[in-house]
Scaffold this motif. Structure first.
Motif, PDB file in Angstrom:
ATOM      1  N   GLU A  51       0.844  -1.198   0.000  1.00 43.70           N
ATOM      2  CA  GLU A  51       0.000   0.000   0.000  1.00 43.70           C
ATOM      3  C   GLU A  51       0.877   1.244   0.000  1.00 43.70           C
ATOM      4  OE1 GLU A  51      -2.931  -0.006   3.132  1.00 43.70           O
ATOM      5  OE2 GLU A  51      -3.838   1.856   2.414  1.00 43.70           O
ATOM      6  N   GLY A  97      -5.805  -1.432   0.397  1.00 41.23           N
ATOM      7  CA  GLY A  97      -5.930  -0.640   1.577  1.00 41.23           C
ATOM      8  C   GLY A  97      -6.806   0.617   1.451  1.00 41.23           C
ATOM      9  N   CYS A  98      -6.867   1.272   2.594  1.00 40.68           N
ATOM     10  CA  CYS A  98      -7.659   2.500   2.670  1.00 40.68           C
ATOM     11  C   CYS A  98      -7.227   3.498   1.594  1.00 40.68           C
ATOM     12  CB  CYS A  98      -7.530   3.124   4.054  1.00 40.68           C
ATOM     13  SG  CYS A  98      -8.231   2.092   5.363  1.00 40.68           S
ATOM     14  N   TRP A 123      -2.801   7.971   5.763  1.00 39.27           N
ATOM     15  CA  TRP A 123      -1.534   7.537   6.353  1.00 39.27           C
ATOM     16  C   TRP A 123      -0.544   8.686   6.488  1.00 39.27           C
ATOM     17  CZ3 TRP A 123      -3.268   3.586   8.533  1.00 39.27           C
ATOM     18  CH2 TRP A 123      -4.123   2.715   7.892  1.00 39.27           C
ATOM     19  N   ASN A 199     -12.343  -1.492  -1.008  1.00 41.44           N
ATOM     20  CA  ASN A 199     -11.634  -2.063   0.138  1.00 41.44           C
ATOM     21  C   ASN A 199     -12.342  -1.635   1.416  1.00 41.44           C
ATOM     22  OD1 ASN A 199      -9.114  -3.035   1.691  1.00 41.44           O
ATOM     23  ND2 ASN A 199      -9.307  -0.890   2.342  1.00 41.44           N
ATOM     24  N   GLU A 200     -12.575  -2.585   2.298  1.00 42.79           N
ATOM     25  CA  GLU A 200     -13.209  -2.281   3.591  1.00 42.79           C
ATOM     26  C   GLU A 200     -14.338  -1.268   3.387  1.00 42.79           C
ATOM     27  OE1 GLU A 200     -10.305  -1.624   6.754  1.00 42.79           O
ATOM     28  OE2 GLU A 200      -9.576  -3.673   6.516  1.00 42.79           O
ATOM     29  N   TYR A 268      -6.950  -9.085  11.511  1.00 45.55           N
ATOM     30  CA  TYR A 268      -5.637  -8.805  12.092  1.00 45.55           C
ATOM     31  C   TYR A 268      -5.552  -9.403  13.493  1.00 45.55           C
ATOM     32  CZ  TYR A 268      -4.532  -5.568   8.305  1.00 45.55           C
ATOM     33  OH  TYR A 268      -4.247  -5.031   7.078  1.00 45.55           O
ATOM     34  N   GLU A 323      -6.204  -9.345   3.614  1.00 45.25           N
ATOM     35  CA  GLU A 323      -5.399  -8.649   4.636  1.00 45.25           C
ATOM     36  C   GLU A 323      -5.382  -9.508   5.889  1.00 45.25           C
ATOM     37  OE1 GLU A 323      -6.030  -4.439   5.427  1.00 45.25           O
ATOM     38  OE2 GLU A 323      -6.523  -4.092   3.310  1.00 45.25           O
ATOM     39  N   TRP A 327      -0.595  -6.865  14.317  1.00 43.46           N
ATOM     40  CA  TRP A 327      -0.609  -5.382  14.310  1.00 43.46           C
ATOM     41  C   TRP A 327      -0.283  -4.911  15.721  1.00 43.46           C
ATOM     42  CZ3 TRP A 327      -4.469  -2.528  10.684  1.00 43.46           C
ATOM     43  CH2 TRP A 327      -4.281  -1.135  10.751  1.00 43.46           C
ATOM     44  N   GLN A 372       1.927  -6.121   5.673  1.00 46.01           N
ATOM     45  CA  GLN A 372       2.189  -5.785   4.300  1.00 46.01           C
ATOM     46  C   GLN A 372       3.637  -6.142   3.980  1.00 46.01           C
ATOM     47  OE1 GLN A 372       1.018  -1.779   3.289  1.00 46.01           O
ATOM     48  NE2 GLN A 372      -1.032  -2.027   4.133  1.00 46.01           N
ATOM     49  N   LEU A 377       3.438  -3.054   9.153  1.00 46.43           N
ATOM     50  CA  LEU A 377       2.791  -4.178   9.857  1.00 46.43           C
ATOM     51  C   LEU A 377       3.675  -5.433   9.810  1.00 46.43           C
ATOM     52  CD1 LEU A 377      -0.949  -3.462   8.929  1.00 46.43           C
ATOM     53  CD2 LEU A 377       0.288  -2.773  10.978  1.00 46.43           C
TER      54      LEU A 377
HETATM   55  O1  AHR Z   1      -3.094  -2.602   6.243  1.00 53.31           O
HETATM   56  C1  AHR Z   1      -3.385  -1.383   6.840  1.00 53.31           C
HETATM   57  C2  AHR Z   1      -4.835  -1.000   6.706  1.00 53.31           C
HETATM   58  O2  AHR Z   1      -5.622  -1.924   7.413  1.00 53.31           O
HETATM   59  C3  AHR Z   1      -5.417  -1.049   5.316  1.00 53.31           C
HETATM   60  O3  AHR Z   1      -5.179   0.113   4.613  1.00 53.31           O
HETATM   61  C4  AHR Z   1      -6.872  -1.227   5.573  1.00 53.31           C
HETATM   62  O4  AHR Z   1      -7.533  -1.893   4.540  1.00 53.31           O
HETATM   63  C5  AHR Z   1      -6.916  -1.969   6.889  1.00 53.31           C
HETATM   64  O5  AHR Z   1      -7.795  -1.398   7.776  1.00 53.31           O
END
Ligand code: AHR
Length: 519
Positions: A51, A97-98, A123, A199-200, A268, A323, A327, A372, A377
């Motif tokens: 990401e 990802g976000c 981020w 995503n999400e 996670y 994912e 974390w 990732q 992470l």
């Molecule tokens: O991997 C970090 C973030 O975790 C990603 O951007 C998102 O999809 C998830 O919440």
């Protein structure tokens, strides 16, 4: 009248009992049916995720072509390419990802000097200059020998934008987007197969309800076909957050299965979202809790599959865990928005147990992406200027890559406990496969923080001629590879392997990963 046993007999009897119990609790057994395999473990279960987050892309994969003394190919670090090729990375998800739901792909094509900048609001609010865009990513995937998995912007993008992206990357005829690609220097299409539709979407991707997203998905998916020249596009719906089974159920019920080839799942291993704790300085209790969260993947996968089986008994739609990983708090002194964390033997335990779960459910889990790849992470690679190191997670994934595209072998595990206070977890995790040359591999993890386990592997349906094993271990759970000591943790041959007929006994050290090869 029966005489009472003498006191010393009682003592001896009690001692034997305890000995047996203790021995039994540190013993496990796996029965492997080497002739009964039918499902293939897709290599795509061993996928990764990159990401635009912290130092994953910039500094991690990409250092640019000028102003760097780090050896690179079109700006991508050569050391990283070599390490990922050795890992046999099968696919790579990008750009989030976000971040994906704020990304407009047209910002990242054409001459770099003319590309607009944006602010990465998810981020760290850093300025993103878009110097790493579609061509950079897809060419890098070719360099890596990995299939690209593009994550499309549904949250703030448009249907047209996604349809154009597909046309740009995949169409080989004459069309506005294919011509633009050629103008930007790429004649042949890349034929991208894997596409994530948002995503999400329950969170950073738009805070949608499952019903609303199912409708949106149908709209996007309608305009995705038509440009895939070889007709093998895999459209992956944005999936559930951990145990949100209703999300999966709603998508499976409301989206026609000929419009969706995969449904995602994110999970996670986090101790507590409001108190994640250090990646390297953690207690026995924190380790236990992390492993509890990691082992939850087995239940999550089983229960999401149960929902999917109800609507899709022929298992056409794949479960894609795009994912997963541990974390923790960021490393002290680093940007909290960059999610940079070290990687210890605890992470090797997360990887080993999670990958066994995916292997064992490979009839439905066809793809997964560790979060990732670099510097973010549960990374497999960390970089610092021109230095690079491979984490215990990298070594675990490399040991496990023998399972890629091998046939899963049905196996029964008789487990033993990892106890902490009154709580218990299953200490052992295992999966087995047969590769195309007939070699059988059994991957095992012993998550017990103190006790070694003796595991008997009983092979049925094959004659065992030889057995050898590799182990990943370290004296302390909190150990990690640092830039000062990058090879502290590495796989090594395991000497405690005893073969007798079709049975192999291995002694698995505490918190270690073992892969046994049997021929
Ligand atoms: O991997 C970090 C973030 O975790 C990603 O951007 C998102 O999809 C998830 O919440």
């Amino acid at each position: 009248m029966k005489a009472n046993p003498k006191p010393y007999f009682i003592v001896l009897f009690a001692f034997l009992q305890i000995g047996l119990i203790a021995q039994a609790s540190n013993r496990g057994k796996v029965i492997i049916n080497a002739d009964l395999g039918k499902d293939t473990i897709s290599r795509h279960i061993y996928g990764h995720f990159s990401e635009h987050l912290g130092r994953c892309i910039y500094d991690g994969f990409y250092v640019g072509e000028s102003n760097t003394r780090i050896p690179n190919t079109k700006g991508v670090r050569n050391d990283v390419v070599q390490a990922l090729k050795e890992l046999k990375i099968p696919n790579l998800r990008w750009p989030g990802g976000c971040f994906a739901d704020t990304y407009h792909w047209k910002d990242g094509i054409g001459p770099k000097a003319g590309r607009p900048s944006i602010v990465n609001t998810w981020w760290g609010n850093v300025t993103e200059d878009n110097s790493f865009g579609t061509h950079d990513f897809l060419d890098m995937c070719e360099l890596l020998g990995a299939e690209p998995y593009l994550s499309a912007n549904v949250g703030s993008g448009t249907v047209q934008e996604l349809a154009d992206w597909i046309q740009y990357t995949n169409h080989n005829g004459k069309s506005p987007m294919a011509d633009l690609r050629r103008k930007n220097g790429r004649e042949q299409p890349w034929n991208v197969r894997y596409w994530g539709v948002g995503n999400e979407t329950w969170g950073c991707g738009g805070n949608m309800t499952a019903e609303y997203y199912a409708n949106i998905y149908r709209q996007y998916a309608t305009f995705m076909s038509g440009w895939a020249n070889n007709g093998t596009m895999v459209r992956i719906a944005s999936g559930a957050n951990s145990s949100d089974y209703n999300w999966t159920e709603t998508l499976m019920r409301n989206i026609p299965h000929n419009m969706m080839e995969g449904v995602a799942l994110h999970h996670y291993s986090v101790i507590d979202w409001s108190a994640k704790s250090s990646a390297t300085q953690f207690s026995e209790e924190q380790y236990f809790t992390t492993m509890k969260r990691a082992l939850q993947m087995e239940e999550l996968v089983q229960r999401h599959i149960t929902v999917m089986d109800k609507y899709d008994p022929r298992k056409r739609v794949a479960l894609v865990v795009d994912e997963w990983g541990g974390w923790y708090d960021v490393e002290p002194g680093t940007n909290p928005g960059f999610l940079y964390q070290q990687n210890t033997m605890r992470d090797a335990m997360i990887a080993a147990t999670t990958l066994n779960t995916f292997n064992n459910h490979c009839d439905r889990v066809k793809m997964a992406n560790l979060a990732q790849t670099i510097n973010v992470l549960q990374a497999v690679i960390l970089t610092k200027e021109d230095k690079m190191l491979l984490t215990p997670t990298y070594h675990t994934m490399k040991m496990y890559n023998v399972h890629q595209d091998a046939v899963l072998l049905p196996a029964t595990l008789q487990n033993c406990d990892f106890a902490l206070g009154k709580e218990k977890l299953p200490a052992l995790s295992a999966s087995a496969s047969k590769d195309k040359n007939g070699a059988v591999h059994v991957s095992l993890a012993n998550i017990d923080s103190k006790e070694p386990k003796i595991v008997t592997l009983e092979f049925r349906g094959m004659a065992v001629v030889s057995a050898e094993a590799q182990v990943l271990r370290s004296p302390n759970l909190q150990d990690y590879n640092s830039f000062e000591s990058p090879n502290k943790i590495q796989p090594a041959p395991l000497r405690q392997v005893k073969k007798s007929g079709n049975t192999v006994e291995v002694e698995i050290p505490p918190f270690s990963v073992v892969v046994v090869e049997v021929k």
